[in-house]
Design an enzyme around this catalytic site. Sequence first.
Site, PDB file in Angstrom:
ATOM      1  N   ASP A 102       0.818  -1.222   0.000  1.00  0.00           N
ATOM      2  CA  ASP A 102       0.000   0.000   0.000  1.00  0.00           C
ATOM      3  C   ASP A 102       0.851   1.272   0.000  1.00  0.00           C
ATOM      4  O   ASP A 102       1.957   1.280   0.533  1.00  0.00           O
ATOM      5  CB  ASP A 102      -0.921  -0.007   1.230  1.00  0.00           C
ATOM      6  CG  ASP A 102      -1.975   1.084   1.148  1.00  0.00           C
ATOM      7  OD1 ASP A 102      -2.402   1.421   0.021  1.00  0.00           O
ATOM      8  OD2 ASP A 102      -2.371   1.594   2.202  1.00  0.00           O
ATOM      9  N   TRP A 137       2.696   7.994  -2.693  1.00  0.00           N
ATOM     10  CA  TRP A 137       4.105   8.131  -3.098  1.00  0.00           C
ATOM     11  C   TRP A 137       4.187   9.021  -4.344  1.00  0.00           C
ATOM     12  O   TRP A 137       5.024   9.916  -4.430  1.00  0.00           O
ATOM     13  CB  TRP A 137       4.675   6.740  -3.388  1.00  0.00           C
ATOM     14  CG  TRP A 137       6.107   6.707  -3.799  1.00  0.00           C
ATOM     15  CD1 TRP A 137       7.195   6.569  -2.985  1.00  0.00           C
ATOM     16  CD2 TRP A 137       6.620   6.789  -5.147  1.00  0.00           C
ATOM     17  NE1 TRP A 137       8.341   6.572  -3.731  1.00  0.00           N
ATOM     18  CE2 TRP A 137       8.026   6.703  -5.056  1.00  0.00           C
ATOM     19  CE3 TRP A 137       6.028   6.924  -6.411  1.00  0.00           C
ATOM     20  CZ2 TRP A 137       8.850   6.750  -6.183  1.00  0.00           C
ATOM     21  CZ3 TRP A 137       6.850   6.980  -7.523  1.00  0.00           C
ATOM     22  CH2 TRP A 137       8.245   6.891  -7.416  1.00  0.00           C
ATOM     23  N   HIS A 154       2.008   3.255  -9.099  1.00  0.00           N
ATOM     24  CA  HIS A 154       1.774   1.822  -9.322  1.00  0.00           C
ATOM     25  C   HIS A 154       2.943   1.193 -10.079  1.00  0.00           C
ATOM     26  O   HIS A 154       3.344   0.060  -9.800  1.00  0.00           O
ATOM     27  CB  HIS A 154       0.457   1.603 -10.064  1.00  0.00           C
ATOM     28  CG  HIS A 154      -0.739   2.014  -9.259  1.00  0.00           C
ATOM     29  ND1 HIS A 154      -0.964   1.547  -7.977  1.00  0.00           N
ATOM     30  CD2 HIS A 154      -1.771   2.852  -9.521  1.00  0.00           C
ATOM     31  CE1 HIS A 154      -2.079   2.076  -7.497  1.00  0.00           C
ATOM     32  NE2 HIS A 154      -2.582   2.883  -8.417  1.00  0.00           N
ATOM     33  N   SER A 180      -7.598  -5.496  -4.506  1.00  0.00           N
ATOM     34  CA  SER A 180      -8.657  -6.059  -3.663  1.00  0.00           C
ATOM     35  C   SER A 180     -10.002  -6.041  -4.388  1.00  0.00           C
ATOM     36  O   SER A 180     -10.174  -5.326  -5.392  1.00  0.00           O
ATOM     37  CB  SER A 180      -8.772  -5.251  -2.358  1.00  0.00           C
ATOM     38  OG  SER A 180      -9.427  -4.023  -2.595  1.00  0.00           O
ATOM     39  N   THR A 181     -10.952  -6.784  -3.835  1.00  0.00           N
ATOM     40  CA  THR A 181     -12.306  -6.778  -4.413  1.00  0.00           C
ATOM     41  C   THR A 181     -12.927  -5.385  -4.294  1.00  0.00           C
ATOM     42  O   THR A 181     -13.852  -5.057  -5.032  1.00  0.00           O
ATOM     43  CB  THR A 181     -13.214  -7.820  -3.717  1.00  0.00           C
ATOM     44  OG1 THR A 181     -13.041  -7.712  -2.290  1.00  0.00           O
ATOM     45  CG2 THR A 181     -12.889  -9.236  -4.125  1.00  0.00           C
ATOM     46  N   GLU A 182     -12.414  -4.580  -3.373  1.00  0.00           N
ATOM     47  CA  GLU A 182     -12.930  -3.213  -3.186  1.00  0.00           C
ATOM     48  C   GLU A 182     -12.242  -2.197  -4.107  1.00  0.00           C
ATOM     49  O   GLU A 182     -12.716  -1.074  -4.253  1.00  0.00           O
ATOM     50  CB  GLU A 182     -12.767  -2.763  -1.725  1.00  0.00           C
ATOM     51  CG  GLU A 182     -13.680  -3.474  -0.744  1.00  0.00           C
ATOM     52  CD  GLU A 182     -13.292  -4.922  -0.475  1.00  0.00           C
ATOM     53  OE1 GLU A 182     -14.175  -5.794  -0.539  1.00  0.00           O
ATOM     54  OE2 GLU A 182     -12.104  -5.199  -0.234  1.00  0.00           O
ATOM     55  N   ASN A 183     -11.107  -2.590  -4.679  1.00  0.00           N
ATOM     56  CA  ASN A 183     -10.365  -1.628  -5.508  1.00  0.00           C
ATOM     57  C   ASN A 183     -11.061  -1.303  -6.831  1.00  0.00           C
ATOM     58  O   ASN A 183     -10.689  -0.350  -7.518  1.00  0.00           O
ATOM     59  CB  ASN A 183      -8.924  -2.104  -5.757  1.00  0.00           C
ATOM     60  CG  ASN A 183      -8.023  -2.015  -4.542  1.00  0.00           C
ATOM     61  OD1 ASN A 183      -7.123  -2.821  -4.358  1.00  0.00           O
ATOM     62  ND2 ASN A 183      -8.255  -1.033  -3.677  1.00  0.00           N
ATOM     63  N   ARG A 206     -12.336   2.320  -7.645  1.00  0.00           N
ATOM     64  CA  ARG A 206     -11.463   3.404  -8.120  1.00  0.00           C
ATOM     65  C   ARG A 206     -11.843   3.821  -9.545  1.00  0.00           C
ATOM     66  O   ARG A 206     -12.511   3.061 -10.256  1.00  0.00           O
ATOM     67  CB  ARG A 206     -10.014   2.931  -8.078  1.00  0.00           C
ATOM     68  CG  ARG A 206      -9.608   2.645  -6.644  1.00  0.00           C
ATOM     69  CD  ARG A 206      -8.153   2.287  -6.545  1.00  0.00           C
ATOM     70  NE  ARG A 206      -7.824   2.032  -5.158  1.00  0.00           N
ATOM     71  CZ  ARG A 206      -6.610   2.133  -4.641  1.00  0.00           C
ATOM     72  NH1 ARG A 206      -5.595   2.462  -5.406  1.00  0.00           N
ATOM     73  NH2 ARG A 206      -6.403   1.899  -3.356  1.00  0.00           N
ATOM     74  N   ARG A 226       2.387  -4.370   6.617  1.00  0.00           N
ATOM     75  CA  ARG A 226       1.659  -3.355   5.877  1.00  0.00           C
ATOM     76  C   ARG A 226       2.467  -2.056   5.873  1.00  0.00           C
ATOM     77  O   ARG A 226       2.512  -1.338   6.870  1.00  0.00           O
ATOM     78  CB  ARG A 226       0.276  -3.074   6.451  1.00  0.00           C
ATOM     79  CG  ARG A 226      -0.422  -1.992   5.597  1.00  0.00           C
ATOM     80  CD  ARG A 226      -1.895  -1.870   5.841  1.00  0.00           C
ATOM     81  NE  ARG A 226      -2.484  -1.017   4.810  1.00  0.00           N
ATOM     82  CZ  ARG A 226      -3.750  -1.005   4.452  1.00  0.00           C
ATOM     83  NH1 ARG A 226      -4.590  -1.821   5.040  1.00  0.00           N
ATOM     84  NH2 ARG A 226      -4.189  -0.217   3.500  1.00  0.00           N
TER      85      ARG A 226
HETATM   86  C1  IPE Z   1      -5.293  -2.543   0.342  1.00  0.00           C
HETATM   87  O1  IPE Z   1      -5.010  -1.203   0.108  1.00  0.00           O
HETATM   88  C2  IPE Z   1      -5.352  -3.293  -0.941  1.00  0.00           C
HETATM   89  C3  IPE Z   1      -4.069  -3.458  -1.643  1.00  0.00           C
HETATM   90  C4  IPE Z   1      -2.911  -3.022  -1.230  1.00  0.00           C
HETATM   91  C5  IPE Z   1      -4.153  -4.191  -2.875  1.00  0.00           C
HETATM   92  P1  IPE Z   1      -6.178  -0.125  -0.050  1.00  0.00           P
HETATM   93  O2  IPE Z   1      -5.513   1.155  -0.356  1.00  0.00           O
HETATM   94  O3  IPE Z   1      -7.184  -0.611  -1.039  1.00  0.00           O
HETATM   95  O4  IPE Z   1      -6.830  -0.144   1.386  1.00  0.00           O
HETATM   96  P2  IPE Z   1      -7.622   0.979   2.169  1.00  0.00           P
HETATM   97  O5  IPE Z   1      -8.663   1.530   1.232  1.00  0.00           O
HETATM   98  O6  IPE Z   1      -6.632   2.018   2.581  1.00  0.00           O
HETATM   99  O7  IPE Z   1      -8.197   0.277   3.355  1.00  0.00           O
HETATM  100  C1  IPE Z   2      -1.722   0.212  -3.257  1.00  0.00           C
HETATM  101  O1  IPE Z   2      -1.504   1.572  -3.313  1.00  0.00           O
HETATM  102  C2  IPE Z   2      -2.107  -0.391  -4.582  1.00  0.00           C
HETATM  103  C3  IPE Z   2      -3.503  -0.809  -4.683  1.00  0.00           C
HETATM  104  C4  IPE Z   2      -4.378  -0.740  -3.735  1.00  0.00           C
HETATM  105  C5  IPE Z   2      -3.938  -1.331  -5.948  1.00  0.00           C
HETATM  106  P1  IPE Z   2      -2.687   2.624  -3.309  1.00  0.00           P
HETATM  107  O2  IPE Z   2      -3.100   2.868  -4.709  1.00  0.00           O
HETATM  108  O3  IPE Z   2      -3.763   2.196  -2.394  1.00  0.00           O
HETATM  109  O4  IPE Z   2      -1.951   3.890  -2.740  1.00  0.00           O
HETATM  110  P2  IPE Z   2      -2.545   4.935  -1.722  1.00  0.00           P
HETATM  111  O5  IPE Z   2      -3.011   4.173  -0.528  1.00  0.00           O
HETATM  112  O6  IPE Z   2      -3.655   5.652  -2.423  1.00  0.00           O
HETATM  113  O7  IPE Z   2      -1.379   5.822  -1.401  1.00  0.00           O
HETATM  114 MG    MG Z   3      -4.093   2.489  -0.429  1.00  0.00          MG
END
Ligand code: IPE
Ligand code: IPE
Ligand code: MG
Length: 245
Positions: free
Chosen positions: A30, A35, A47, A75-78, A81, A192
């Site tokens: 994460d 970054w 990424h 994740s299933t929640e991603n 985005r 994490r």
């Molecule tokens: C967790 O990070 C999922 C991955 C790193 C793939 P998220 O950025 O999705 O988690 P939250 O939203 O901060 O909980």
């Molecule tokens: C983790 O980084 C990658 C995924 C969840 C796919 P993030 O994209 O969640 O980065 P932040 O948390 O927004 O900085």
């Molecule tokens: Mg994140």
Amino acid sequence: MKFSLFGHKKRGVPEPSERAVPRHVAIIMDGNGRWAARRGLPRSAGHAAGAETFRRVATYCKSIGIEYLTVYAFSTENWKRPPEEVDVIMELLEKYLIEAIGKMERDRVKMKFFGDLSALSDKLRALIRETEEISAKFDGVQVNICVNYGGRGEILRAARLWRDSGAPELTDELFGGYMYSAGVPDPDLVIRPGEETRVSNFLLWQSAYSELYFTDTLWPDFTPRELDKAISVYNSRERRYGGVL
Ligand code: IPE
Ligand code: IPE
Ligand code: MG
């Protein structure tokens, strides 16, 4: 299992020969977006940098004798985005797999994918299948990449699989056999990076007794040195599993 160093001895890093290496390390990768934002770059650059970090860390895990590395990539929640960001992540995954397939005989890493892959593109699914098939013959280290993965979804899926199997018995161990991670020991250490101290639906079943390690370092800045530090902290912990020592 002890560290085997393969020339990785660096000045300032404690001699790890007497320390145990966790058998299974899991990482929530994460902080990519932040970054990039802190550098005035688009999230996609974060990424891309995160994918490079993954490559370095996976190689390092192999060199120090970690047997299993499980990473949370999507994740299933991603899916919440913006579609452009989801597309970038999926394209990076494709690019990574094409390169990994090309270097497979050199790197010799077994790769598996955990998650509901049915939602991915045909191209990505074909690459995943090819990667899993070619790398199945390698041993030494197994890297599990969680894509369209969620811990609750995995537990529900396991429950449905058990129900549909008609098997009368259900124990911890049998239920674990219905998880994506069937046959893989539970993670010893879950790391994490990225400032947040939550598990975000990662390995809910498997991490019942994992040691948790949080660091503010954003994932693209995470280094093998940082992993050494996490392992040192892990080694200073006392795992009691509810008992007394
Ligand atoms: C967790 O990070 C999922 C991955 C790193 C793939 P998220 O950025 O999705 O988690 P939250 O939203 O901060 O909980
Ligand atoms: C983790 O980084 C990658 C995924 C969840 C796919 P993030 O994209 O969640 O980065 P932040 O948390 O927004 O900085
Ligand atoms: Mg994140």
